[in-house]
Scaffold this active site. Structure first.
Site, short mmCIF file in Angstrom:
data_model
loop_
_atom_site.label_atom_id
_atom_site.label_comp_id
_atom_site.label_asym_id
_atom_site.label_seq_id
_atom_site.Cartn_x
_atom_site.Cartn_y
_atom_site.Cartn_z
N PRO A 66 0.84 -1.20 0.00
CG PRO A 66 -0.40 -1.36 1.96
CD PRO A 66 0.73 -1.97 1.21
CG HIS A 67 1.77 2.77 -3.24
ND1 HIS A 67 1.52 1.42 -3.45
CD2 HIS A 67 1.37 3.40 -4.35
CE1 HIS A 67 1.00 1.27 -4.67
NE2 HIS A 67 0.89 2.46 -5.23
CB ALA A 68 -0.72 7.38 0.00
#
Length: 162
Positions: A66-68
């Site tokens: 997961p990344h942002a």
């Protein structure tokens, strides 16, 4: 971007009692919020889940990344290792046991793509994931993870170049 600088022992959780994707993302957000002056765990959770709605961040073999992009000063990561995986939309339908979450500054998006590619190409290896999942404490897991991405130089490397 150097993957080994993303993690610290305080942003690693080994085998906590997490039984859902939502709880895994909450745990990751809490760890990513450590040391962030301007970001709350709730804001990070929202960013991670918003990105996940665009498409699953699972890569297979029990791994998700997961990344942002957010208003952080420098990239940071959190590593969550679960005893039993949680159900996600994995291409191979396997439950996710290893989450490597990443926050990067919005102005570093190109570096961020390269980082995700490097993580994916390394963490897709089944034997490697089995080694990682056998770890039981934060420091050992951190040391193992760093050794994957920053292997020691060969002892004769300098002598051969001379």
């Amino acid at each position: 971007m150097d993957i080994t600088t993303l993690l610290s022992a305080e942003r690693i959780a080994c085998k906590p009692d997490v039984s859902s994707k939502k709880r895994a993302f909450e745990q990751l957000a809490e760890m990513l919020a450590i040391g962030q002056q301007a970001l709350s765990a709730a804001a990070i959770f929202d960013a991670l889940t918003s990105r996940e709605k665009l498409g699953s961040t699972t890569i297979g073999n029990g791994v998700a990344i997961p990344h942002a992009c957010m208003s952080v000063l420098k990239p940071c990561g959190a590593l969550l290792l679960l005893e039993d995986g949680v159900k996600m939309d994995a291409p191979d339908k396997k439950p996710v046991q290893l989450f490597m979450a990443i926050l990067v500054p919005a102005n570093q998006a190109p570096d961020y793509s390269e980082l995700i590619t490097q993580l994916t190409s390394t963490l897709i290896q089944k034997a490697l994931i089995e080694q990682i999942c056998s770890q039981h404490d934060q420091q050992t897991l951190l040391d193992h993870f760093i050794s994957l991405f920053n292997p020691p130089s060969h002892p004769f490397k300098g002598a051969l170049a001379a």
